[in-house]
Design a protein around this motif. Sequence first.
Motif, short mmCIF file in Angstrom:
data_model
loop_
_atom_site.label_atom_id
_atom_site.label_comp_id
_atom_site.label_asym_id
_atom_site.label_seq_id
_atom_site.Cartn_x
_atom_site.Cartn_y
_atom_site.Cartn_z
N LYS A 21 1.07 -1.42 0.08
CA LYS A 21 0.01 0.07 0.50
C LYS A 21 0.82 1.65 -0.42
O LYS A 21 0.58 2.05 -0.68
N ALA A 22 1.50 1.70 1.27
CA ALA A 22 2.49 2.60 0.97
C ALA A 22 3.38 2.67 -0.27
O ALA A 22 3.56 3.43 -1.32
N VAL A 23 3.77 1.53 -1.34
CA VAL A 23 4.76 1.79 -2.50
C VAL A 23 3.44 1.71 -3.20
O VAL A 23 4.22 3.56 -4.42
N PHE A 24 2.52 1.21 -3.81
CA PHE A 24 1.42 2.08 -4.34
C PHE A 24 1.01 3.77 -4.53
O PHE A 24 0.79 4.30 -5.34
N GLN A 27 3.84 5.70 -5.11
CA GLN A 27 3.63 5.69 -7.06
C GLN A 27 2.52 6.42 -7.61
O GLN A 27 2.92 7.40 -8.48
N ALA A 28 1.57 6.11 -6.82
CA ALA A 28 0.30 7.00 -7.15
C ALA A 28 0.24 8.95 -7.44
O ALA A 28 0.44 9.90 -8.47
N ASP A 33 2.23 13.12 -9.89
CA ASP A 33 3.37 14.32 -10.61
C ASP A 33 3.58 15.21 -11.23
O ASP A 33 3.75 15.94 -12.65
N SER A 34 3.66 13.83 -12.19
CA SER A 34 4.75 13.58 -13.81
C SER A 34 3.54 13.93 -14.54
O SER A 34 3.71 14.99 -15.15
N LEU A 114 -9.28 10.82 -5.72
CA LEU A 114 -9.47 9.58 -6.34
C LEU A 114 -8.15 8.60 -6.34
O LEU A 114 -8.67 7.35 -6.16
N LEU A 115 -6.92 9.07 -5.85
CA LEU A 115 -5.63 8.65 -4.95
C LEU A 115 -6.34 8.36 -3.71
O LEU A 115 -6.14 6.46 -4.24
N ALA A 116 -7.26 8.29 -3.19
CA ALA A 116 -7.58 8.30 -2.45
C ALA A 116 -8.42 6.50 -1.87
O ALA A 116 -8.60 6.38 -1.63
N ASP A 117 -9.11 7.18 -3.03
CA ASP A 117 -10.31 6.08 -3.02
C ASP A 117 -10.18 5.02 -3.44
O ASP A 117 -10.04 3.80 -3.25
N ALA A 118 -8.53 4.72 -4.31
CA ALA A 118 -8.39 3.97 -5.23
C ALA A 118 -6.71 3.28 -3.89
O ALA A 118 -6.73 1.31 -3.55
N SER A 119 -6.37 3.68 -3.08
CA SER A 119 -5.37 3.77 -2.39
C SER A 119 -7.02 2.55 -0.88
O SER A 119 -6.41 1.50 -0.43
N ALA A 120 -8.04 3.08 -0.40
CA ALA A 120 -8.00 2.15 0.01
C ALA A 120 -9.76 1.17 -0.19
O ALA A 120 -9.26 0.76 0.61
N ARG A 121 -9.61 0.98 -1.61
CA ARG A 121 -10.13 0.17 -2.77
C ARG A 121 -8.94 -1.16 -2.42
O ARG A 121 -9.12 -1.99 -2.13
N LEU A 122 -7.44 -0.80 -2.41
CA LEU A 122 -6.57 -1.51 -2.63
C LEU A 122 -6.45 -1.87 -1.18
O LEU A 122 -6.11 -3.40 -0.64
#
Length: 422
Positions: A21-24, A27-28, A33-34, A114-122
């Motif tokens: 999760k930390a790596v995800f 990376q997200a 940012d990129s 959106l990133l927080a939602d994806a992180s929660a789902r992960l």
Amino acid sequence: MTLTAIAVLLVVLPVTGLTVKAVFDAQAERSLDSLLTGRAQLAQQLARQNVAPGNLVRRIDADGIRVTLILRSGQQLGAPPVDPGGTVRQVRATLQAGQRTRGATLLLSADTALLADASARLRNVLLVSGAAAILITALALVIGMRFALAPLDAMTGLARSIAAGRRGGRLQPERADTELGRTAAAFDEMLDALEGAERTARRSEDRMREFVADAAHELRTPVAGLQTAAETLIQLGPDASASRREELELLLVRESRRAGTLVADLLELSRIDAGLQLHLAQVDLRHLADAQASRLRLVAPDRTIDVAGSATVTADPERLAQVLANLLNNARQAGAHSIHITVGPTGALVADDGPGVPVEVRERIFHRLVHGPQSSGAGLGLAIARGIVRAHGGDLTVTDRADGHRGAAFHLTLPHHSSNPQ
């Protein structure tokens, strides 16, 4: 083992999930940012190409990115601007080229919800999959361990049955090329050795009991004779005739000597069993044979004893003399009148004209307290003689006489490397 494996999983899986999760998340964040930085650089390139503002906004637009272009005139193109902060990640850039876009402000905004939602789902996926993995692994471990460790259960049951007194059971593994298979095979080998040692110990114990019983029986006769003679002397008192007293005193001496000889022989056998301490030296075997023949001529002058041959051997002279003395005494007690000793580089041959030894008892006569019907000994001399010879590394056996005459021939054989013929 199952609990240990599950405990390891309970530690490893959460750590692995948190790491993933930390790596995800990291990376997200870098990807977002990129993406924003790349869109800002693309806008600078399009401005240098003098792309129209509206066309520029359309070309840098992307899913999840809110594009706002504010010209120098104040005109706003694209999406309405939003304030940065909270869940909004924003990149601000000033365009450096273009007739209409020079000096314009470009706002690129992205909603990190959106990133927080994806992180929660992960996180939820990792939790569910981790719990399922632990449950499935625990069940698999329980079943697998029961199957894999079944030989240990069999080993435990066999050990308990042996402790309860049941013998003869074995594991007999189907495969001996695995760790448990090798352990089971080694367990069977250990049981074979233990049961063999137990059988040997029981046979030794039985022989010892028989030996003690026979020794007690043999001692009973001289002890009874001593007791009878002593009691008779006491009852006769001082009025007994001199001849009667002399007869009883001779009986006391004879029976006490007999008992002492038997006890000495028993002690000698115990020393043989414990391991004789030999004092080896170069021994003139002919000289020993002549000395024992002379001794027997003094004790039994009616016997004919001949000695032939000569040899020097490596042996304990006192013990070897004891062997020859026992063989000569055995021949005399068996009723032989003529004894012939032949000395050679590998030992000696003692032949007599006695009754001989039947084939079926030729090994038994070397057992303890075994003697023939015509022998007056206690049956220990031959056992002691063989024990001494075997302690030298040789052997003592009996056969018929080679010349075909009646009698027995005792072969005293010493190791070839310890002999040096003259």
